[in-house]
Design an enzyme around this catalytic site. Sequence first.
Site, PDB file in Angstrom:
ATOM      1  CG  ASP A   1      -0.930   3.162   4.198  1.00 58.80           C
ATOM      2  OD1 ASP A   1      -0.004   2.292   4.218  1.00 58.80           O
ATOM      3  OD2 ASP A   1      -2.011   3.362   4.385  1.00 58.80           O
TER       4      ASP A   1
ATOM      5  CG  HIS B   1      -1.922  -0.792   1.181  1.00 63.86           C
ATOM      6  ND1 HIS B   1      -2.438  -1.513   2.388  1.00 63.86           N
ATOM      7  CD2 HIS B   1      -2.956  -0.878   0.371  1.00 63.86           C
ATOM      8  CE1 HIS B   1      -3.538  -2.120   2.026  1.00 63.86           C
ATOM      9  NE2 HIS B   1      -3.869  -1.782   0.880  1.00 63.86           N
TER      10      HIS B   1
ATOM     11  CB  CYS C   1      -2.903   0.168   8.269  1.00 61.16           C
ATOM     12  SG  CYS C   1      -1.540   0.108   7.642  1.00 61.16           S
TER      13      CYS C   1
HETATM   14  N1  ARG Z   1      -3.475  -7.482   6.533  1.00 62.58           N
HETATM   15  C1  ARG Z   1      -3.825  -6.276   6.222  1.00 62.58           C
HETATM   16  C2  ARG Z   1      -3.703  -6.488   4.720  1.00 62.58           C
HETATM   17  O1  ARG Z   1      -2.842  -7.240   3.942  1.00 62.58           O
HETATM   18  C3  ARG Z   1      -3.194  -5.049   6.504  1.00 62.58           C
HETATM   19  C4  ARG Z   1      -3.731  -3.746   6.004  1.00 62.58           C
HETATM   20  C5  ARG Z   1      -2.438  -2.528   5.801  1.00 62.58           C
HETATM   21  N2  ARG Z   1      -3.168  -1.637   5.559  1.00 62.58           N
HETATM   22  C6  ARG Z   1      -2.644  -0.428   4.895  1.00 62.58           C
HETATM   23  N3  ARG Z   1      -3.314   0.706   4.939  1.00 62.58           N
HETATM   24  N4  ARG Z   1      -1.295  -0.389   4.700  1.00 62.58           N
HETATM   25  O2  ARG Z   1      -4.622  -6.153   3.778  1.00 62.58           O
END
Ligand code: ARG
Length: 282
Positions: A172, A170, A264
């Site tokens: 972020d 992601h 997150c």
């Molecule tokens: N286990 C989650 C996934 O893989 C973690 C989410 C992380 N979120 C983020 N905004 N980086 O989707």
Amino acid sequence: MHITDTPRRFLLCSPDHFDVTFEINPWMTTERRPDREQSWNEWFGLVSELRAAGAVVHHFPSLPGLSDMVFPTDVGVVDGDRFVRGRFRHPERRDEAAHGADWLLERGFTEIPWPDDPDMYLEGGDVVRFADGLLCGNGPRTSPAAAEHLSRVLGVPVVTVPIVDPRFYHLDMSFFPLDERQAMYAPDVWDSEGQRAVEKLVPEPLLISIEEALTFSANAVMVGRTAIMPACPPRIRAELESRGFTVRIAPVGEFLKAGGGIRCMALDLDLLHRAGHLSPLA
Ligand code: ARG
């Protein structure tokens, strides 16, 4: 254009049902499950750091069976009184988008619908605001067509940043906006086109290495001039402090086991807090 004198609001989901029961990113392994008590301690620690910095924290109750709900940032993109719901790539997380949308709808937010296109994916972790526009990661979780859709419906420029390192699935995790001119980021996570686009956009960058980003240092939130971070290597801390920011560490090691950090865990309810679109939350 942005309204900065109102408190920042975040939506956090408590870890009642947090676990690692599937593997959808390189950080997750069902062999390394989070400790329940430690998860609660870290979660409360994060809530109190956010509040101490002046943010308002709303609580999103978690539901059994949805072990990643503690990462509500991914459930959508909120623009004042309206939102676009997330379209998760992985079936394991799809129900979260509906629950997130219900929470917002019940509180008076309006939903901006998606076109009927099964190839559009969007997870909120890929969407980051910088200055008067958005950056949208493109790669493991979000498709370029979804970024175009966001730009069209929200009426803001969206710069697409192709992600090439799957550990930073992601945006972020590699881009942390500091203020209207400064951002901390790890360019090596993106392709050269993305690197050039971000370079053009950010007048005062704070570049970090892959190793520094692997600590989840960029997966942080800013409240006023206080950066609340999962970790902060000494070089980055010195840079941030010399630029006038305060660094606060809220350790979230149990959540890192699921591949998620502070950004997150805290859905920004004022991501695009613009005149004309004010949040219905008090
Ligand atoms: N286990 C989650 C996934 O893989 C973690 C989410 C992380 N979120 C983020 N905004 N980086 O989707």
